[in-house]
Design an enzyme around this catalytic site. Structure first.
Site, PDB file in Angstrom:
ATOM      1  N   HIS A  69       0.847  -1.194   0.000  1.00 38.32           N
ATOM      2  CA  HIS A  69       0.000   0.000   0.000  1.00 38.32           C
ATOM      3  C   HIS A  69       0.881   1.241   0.000  1.00 38.32           C
ATOM      4  O   HIS A  69       1.996   1.227   0.547  1.00 38.32           O
ATOM      5  CB  HIS A  69      -0.992   0.005   1.162  1.00 38.32           C
ATOM      6  CG  HIS A  69      -0.401  -0.001   2.536  1.00 38.32           C
ATOM      7  ND1 HIS A  69       0.050   1.135   3.151  1.00 38.32           N
ATOM      8  CD2 HIS A  69      -0.187  -1.005   3.426  1.00 38.32           C
ATOM      9  CE1 HIS A  69       0.497   0.836   4.358  1.00 38.32           C
ATOM     10  NE2 HIS A  69       0.387  -0.462   4.553  1.00 38.32           N
ATOM     11  N   ASP A  71      -0.255   4.383   1.001  1.00 40.73           N
ATOM     12  CA  ASP A  71      -0.621   5.391   1.995  1.00 40.73           C
ATOM     13  C   ASP A  71       0.078   5.106   3.323  1.00 40.73           C
ATOM     14  O   ASP A  71       0.543   3.992   3.574  1.00 40.73           O
ATOM     15  CB  ASP A  71      -2.147   5.466   2.180  1.00 40.73           C
ATOM     16  CG  ASP A  71      -2.760   4.157   2.669  1.00 40.73           C
ATOM     17  OD1 ASP A  71      -2.344   3.078   2.198  1.00 40.73           O
ATOM     18  OD2 ASP A  71      -3.655   4.198   3.533  1.00 40.73           O
ATOM     19  N   ASP A 101       6.372   0.650   7.142  1.00 41.25           N
ATOM     20  CA  ASP A 101       4.971   0.337   6.798  1.00 41.25           C
ATOM     21  C   ASP A 101       4.478   1.287   5.715  1.00 41.25           C
ATOM     22  O   ASP A 101       3.872   2.279   6.022  1.00 41.25           O
ATOM     23  CB  ASP A 101       4.117   0.419   8.068  1.00 41.25           C
ATOM     24  CG  ASP A 101       2.688  -0.023   7.842  1.00 41.25           C
ATOM     25  OD1 ASP A 101       2.399  -0.584   6.773  1.00 41.25           O
ATOM     26  OD2 ASP A 101       1.855   0.209   8.721  1.00 41.25           O
ATOM     27  N   GLU A 133      -5.124   1.796   2.435  1.00 37.31           N
ATOM     28  CA  GLU A 133      -5.079   0.563   3.240  1.00 37.31           C
ATOM     29  C   GLU A 133      -5.261   0.885   4.711  1.00 37.31           C
ATOM     30  O   GLU A 133      -5.937   0.170   5.450  1.00 37.31           O
ATOM     31  CB  GLU A 133      -3.736  -0.147   3.029  1.00 37.31           C
ATOM     32  CG  GLU A 133      -3.680  -1.553   3.656  1.00 37.31           C
ATOM     33  CD  GLU A 133      -3.218  -1.582   5.109  1.00 37.31           C
ATOM     34  OE1 GLU A 133      -3.357  -2.637   5.742  1.00 37.31           O
ATOM     35  OE2 GLU A 133      -2.729  -0.562   5.635  1.00 37.31           O
ATOM     36  N   GLU A 134      -4.642   1.998   5.137  1.00 38.53           N
ATOM     37  CA  GLU A 134      -4.605   2.315   6.569  1.00 38.53           C
ATOM     38  C   GLU A 134      -5.956   2.782   7.113  1.00 38.53           C
ATOM     39  O   GLU A 134      -6.105   2.959   8.315  1.00 38.53           O
ATOM     40  CB  GLU A 134      -3.542   3.398   6.836  1.00 38.53           C
ATOM     41  CG  GLU A 134      -2.111   2.959   6.538  1.00 38.53           C
ATOM     42  CD  GLU A 134      -1.549   1.979   7.562  1.00 38.53           C
ATOM     43  OE1 GLU A 134      -2.314   1.536   8.438  1.00 38.53           O
ATOM     44  OE2 GLU A 134      -0.354   1.651   7.457  1.00 38.53           O
ATOM     45  N   GLU A 161       3.925  -6.371   3.888  1.00 33.62           N
ATOM     46  CA  GLU A 161       3.870  -5.676   5.180  1.00 33.62           C
ATOM     47  C   GLU A 161       5.081  -6.109   6.011  1.00 33.62           C
ATOM     48  O   GLU A 161       5.609  -7.214   5.818  1.00 33.62           O
ATOM     49  CB  GLU A 161       2.577  -6.051   5.935  1.00 33.62           C
ATOM     50  CG  GLU A 161       1.316  -5.474   5.341  1.00 33.62           C
ATOM     51  CD  GLU A 161       1.063  -4.017   5.723  1.00 33.62           C
ATOM     52  OE1 GLU A 161       1.799  -3.476   6.573  1.00 33.62           O
ATOM     53  OE2 GLU A 161       0.135  -3.421   5.153  1.00 33.62           O
ATOM     54  N   HIS A 355       3.642   3.061  12.546  1.00 34.93           N
ATOM     55  CA  HIS A 355       2.637   3.977  13.106  1.00 34.93           C
ATOM     56  C   HIS A 355       3.184   4.835  14.248  1.00 34.93           C
ATOM     57  O   HIS A 355       2.422   5.523  14.914  1.00 34.93           O
ATOM     58  CB  HIS A 355       1.381   3.216  13.598  1.00 34.93           C
ATOM     59  CG  HIS A 355       0.659   2.503  12.495  1.00 34.93           C
ATOM     60  ND1 HIS A 355      -0.669   2.156  12.574  1.00 34.93           N
ATOM     61  CD2 HIS A 355       1.064   2.085  11.282  1.00 34.93           C
ATOM     62  CE1 HIS A 355      -1.033   1.536  11.453  1.00 34.93           C
ATOM     63  NE2 HIS A 355       0.006   1.480  10.664  1.00 34.93           N
TER      64      HIS A 355
HETATM   65 ZN   LIG Z   1       0.822  -1.422   6.346  1.00 40.76          ZN
END
Ligand SMILES: [Zn+2]
Length: 386
Positions: A69, A71, A101, A133-134, A161, A355
């Site tokens: 992903h 984003d 990520d 995705e997030e 991932e 994150h």
């Molecule tokens: Zn991810």
């Protein structure tokens, strides 16, 4: 360009999910075009975001999808030591939002394109880079639908991932629903004449708590996960307008993180049954225009790939690690799997860094990702020779 140089470019695009990812997608499309690889974009409804699909090698069924992903999660309120959108190296680590990520995987996949091109591939290698995705895997379903309509049937998928390059074959699924309790307002001194939406919500929320605890005690269990059972949880509640008014409305969220063997719709149905059979008759005896609605807002299927599947065996051969794992976090892997594509998760970097402020990826993980892609190209080439 090296993978790190590509990663520097990718991190430089601020692709927080609330913003457009088109600048990044354009850059990737140009990068591929310069290598003679055409891209197909699948836009969102407003045209502000896009998934990218590209194929290297023969135009035929089978082959492998490399999925990532584009984003990233927000940086607001997080204490970063350096600009999150400028790749910064300190002590063998590369800092920046999305480094682990999961722009690191996208970078090593793009860096491998020349090698894939130089290999006489028997089956195609597809690149699938998604948006949103997030925020609940909103982009990838439209990409999967587009390739289904075009009759493209890949055999396998590697979702990159961050797993520290370990093989992951299982993940919990997530279903999110919004609940709305419509009550009947009146002066709080006359409470029995009203239907208190907040208090009925509290009863549903307590039912949800009991259901979680029952599953925690009785199962079903899958010991690869921690916790080993499906969990239900209410994360947000909003209701009422004043302390002396019986509230008319209450909204809350329901999140079900389920084992691959559990059906989240069945679980939500049990909550719904409690509302229909027990609560609504009571509410409507007081005021007929009251009721409860539960609506699914997003869904991310679980993953339960056989550890002996071909793609798992290929990854084990490449990494030399015979173990396989399950993870508690959700990825797009469940969507690929649900589309009939044998899917595993394996990518550079650690979810422990994702994150967070000062997100980073170890340079050694980028190198491990590069070696993985080289070995994958060789493996697909050898297959061609066989
Ligand atoms: Zn991810």
């Amino acid at each position: 360009m090296t993978s790190i140089e590509i990663l520097r470019r990718l991190v430089g695009f601020d692709t927080v999910s609330s913003k457009s990812n088109l600048a990044l997608i354009d850059w990737v499309r140009d990068y591929l075009e310069r290598r003679g690889v055409a891209s197909e974009l699948v836009h969102n409804e407003t045209g502000t975001k896009a998934n990218l699909w590209a194929t290297i090698g023969p135009d035929r069924d089978g082959g492998i999808v490399l999925s990532g992903h584009t984003d990233v999660v927000p940086v607001e309120g997080q204490p970063w030591s350096s600009d999150p959108f400028t790749l910064t190296e300190r002590g063998g680590k590369l800092y920046g939002r999305g480094t682990s990520d999961m722009k690191g995987f996208v970078a090593v996949a793009l860096n491998a394109v020349d090698r894939f091109k130089a290999t006489s591939l028997d089956r195609p290698v597809h690149l699938a880079f998604s948006y949103d995705e997030e925020v609940g895997c909103l982009g990838v379903p439209t990409l999967l639908e587009a390739i289904r309509l075009r009759g493209i049937r890949p055999a396998a998928c590697i979702v990159g991932e961050p797993t520290s390059m370990k093989l992951v074959v299982g993940q919990k699924g997530i279903l999110c629903a919004d609940a709305h309790v419509r009550g009947h307002e009146c002066h709080s001194s006359m409470a029995p004449d009203g239907v208190n939406a907040v208090q009925y919500a509290a009863r549903i929320i307590d039912f949800i708590r009991q259901e979680t605890e029952r599953r925690y005690r009785e199962g079903p269990f899958d010991e690869r996960f921690n916790p080993a059972s499906t969990t239900l949880h209410v994360g947000m509640v909003r209701g009422g307008t004043a302390s002396n008014i019986v509230p008319r409305d209450c909204h809350f969220t329901v999140e079900i993180r389920h084992l691959p063997i559990d059906d989240p719709h069945e679980i939500l149905q049990s909550v719904e049954n409690h509302c229909r059979r027990t609560l609504e008759p009571e509410m409507r005896a007081v005021a007929p225009d009251t009721g409860i609605t539960l609506s699914v807002v997003s869904k991310s299927p679980g993953l339960a790939t056989n550890p002996e599947a071909d793609i798992a065996a290929v990854v084990r051969r490449i990494t030399g690690d015979n173990n396989s794992f399950a993870v508690a976090y959700a990825t797009e892997a469940g969507h690929f799997s649900e589309a009939g594509i044998s899917t595993i998760i394996c990518g550079p970097g650690s979810i422990a860094q994702a994150h967070k402020p000062d997100e980073f990826i170890e340079i050694s993980q980028i190198e491990a990702g590069d070696r993985f892609m080289q070995a994958l190209a060789d493996a697909l080439g050898r297959k061609a020779a066989a």
